[in-house]
Design a protein around this motif. Sequence first.
Motif, PDB file in Angstrom:
ATOM      1  N   LYS A  94       0.938  -1.158  -0.116  1.00 22.89           N
ATOM      2  CA  LYS A  94       0.020   0.179  -0.076  1.00 22.89           C
ATOM      3  C   LYS A  94       0.783   1.217  -0.081  1.00 22.89           C
ATOM      4  O   LYS A  94       0.773   2.098  -0.793  1.00 22.89           O
ATOM      5  CB  LYS A  94      -0.853  -0.038   1.222  1.00 22.89           C
ATOM      6  CG  LYS A  94      -2.056  -0.958   1.255  1.00 22.89           C
ATOM      7  CD  LYS A  94      -3.114  -0.784   2.191  1.00 22.89           C
ATOM      8  CE  LYS A  94      -4.157  -2.131   2.156  1.00 22.89           C
ATOM      9  NZ  LYS A  94      -4.016  -2.915   3.460  1.00 22.89           N
ATOM     10  N   GLU A  95       1.794   1.382   0.793  1.00 25.15           N
ATOM     11  CA  GLU A  95       2.893   2.410   1.087  1.00 25.15           C
ATOM     12  C   GLU A  95       3.651   2.669  -0.369  1.00 25.15           C
ATOM     13  O   GLU A  95       3.720   3.940  -0.718  1.00 25.15           O
ATOM     14  CB  GLU A  95       3.930   2.100   1.999  1.00 25.15           C
ATOM     15  CG  GLU A  95       4.176   3.303   2.969  1.00 25.15           C
ATOM     16  CD  GLU A  95       5.070   3.312   3.912  1.00 25.15           C
ATOM     17  OE1 GLU A  95       5.842   3.907   4.429  1.00 25.15           O
ATOM     18  OE2 GLU A  95       4.825   2.059   4.551  1.00 25.15           O
ATOM     19  N   LEU A  96       3.906   1.659  -1.094  1.00 22.30           N
ATOM     20  CA  LEU A  96       4.608   1.883  -2.409  1.00 22.30           C
ATOM     21  C   LEU A  96       3.719   1.771  -3.641  1.00 22.30           C
ATOM     22  O   LEU A  96       4.226   1.743  -4.628  1.00 22.30           O
ATOM     23  CB  LEU A  96       5.537   0.649  -2.554  1.00 22.30           C
ATOM     24  CG  LEU A  96       6.685   0.623  -1.604  1.00 22.30           C
ATOM     25  CD1 LEU A  96       7.728  -0.692  -1.756  1.00 22.30           C
ATOM     26  CD2 LEU A  96       7.411   2.017  -1.405  1.00 22.30           C
ATOM     27  N   ASN A  97       2.419   1.925  -3.456  1.00 19.54           N
ATOM     28  CA  ASN A  97       1.437   1.885  -4.404  1.00 19.54           C
ATOM     29  C   ASN A  97       1.569   0.732  -5.394  1.00 19.54           C
ATOM     30  O   ASN A  97       1.846   0.813  -6.756  1.00 19.54           O
ATOM     31  CB  ASN A  97       1.452   3.228  -5.360  1.00 19.54           C
ATOM     32  CG  ASN A  97       0.613   3.393  -6.222  1.00 19.54           C
ATOM     33  OD1 ASN A  97      -0.715   2.815  -6.236  1.00 19.54           O
ATOM     34  ND2 ASN A  97       0.708   4.153  -7.228  1.00 19.54           N
ATOM     35  N   MET A  98       1.364  -0.238  -4.951  1.00 18.75           N
ATOM     36  CA  MET A  98       1.767  -1.729  -5.566  1.00 18.75           C
ATOM     37  C   MET A  98       0.379  -2.696  -5.556  1.00 18.75           C
ATOM     38  O   MET A  98       0.693  -3.644  -5.707  1.00 18.75           O
ATOM     39  CB  MET A  98       3.077  -2.491  -5.104  1.00 18.75           C
ATOM     40  CG  MET A  98       4.199  -1.570  -5.504  1.00 18.75           C
ATOM     41  SD  MET A  98       5.679  -2.512  -4.670  1.00 18.75           S
ATOM     42  CE  MET A  98       6.882  -2.095  -5.853  1.00 18.75           C
TER      43      MET A  98
END
Length: 219
Positions: free
Chosen positions: A108-112
């Motif tokens: 989620k943090e890395l937009n994956m």
Amino acid sequence: MPRLTIGDTLPNPEVETTCGKFMLHDFVGQDWVIIFSHPGDFTPVCTTELAKVAAYTERFEERGVKLLGLSCDDIQSHNNWIKDIESYSGGCKVKFPIIADPKGEIIKELNMVDPDEKDATGKQVPSRALHVVAGDKKIKLSILYPATIGRNVDEILRAVDALQKTVNHKVATPVNWKPGEPVVIHPSVSNNQAKEMFPQGYSTAELPSGNDYLRFTNI
Ligand code: BEZ
């Protein structure tokens, strides 16, 4: 909040990987890094992708690029899966770390995240996302493929070559560019500046508009 994209600073969570725990920024250091995610361990497309990346590791190293995989399973599962990957790759070793993200927090943090793909328990899984990060910790290139489509590792290598070329010169790479082929002069460079910046010269394509914006040079 807008999602992580080109120009953003890479978040700096602590990650647990097959090569130990570290902060993402410490791993990047001053180097280029490719962080790439996979929907899950022991899945067919992911196994082919990781086997190809393992086979290409030296080519990335030659370009000063470090690799960092991610899959939403735990370390024990990753370590077992690596045996399959190395067998399928014909013995090429997985020398780079793979992040374990069983709670799906890092993706989620890395937009994956792939919004359309869920595992058997209904949990969201990663897409085939990939960020190229430079030593300034900024994202220089991102791609996002759905879980069902494997990435092209030759294209990733080509994109790294293009990024490294355009970061040092005021140029851009035209369609289907490959290393060794002419590049185009950046539109922000005037013809007078271009003469100074590119003493080797440049050629301008003649176009119906009469505008001289398509200027090729070799660097
Ligand atoms: C695969 O890696 O093969 C895969 C994973 C999730 C959905 C579809 C394919």
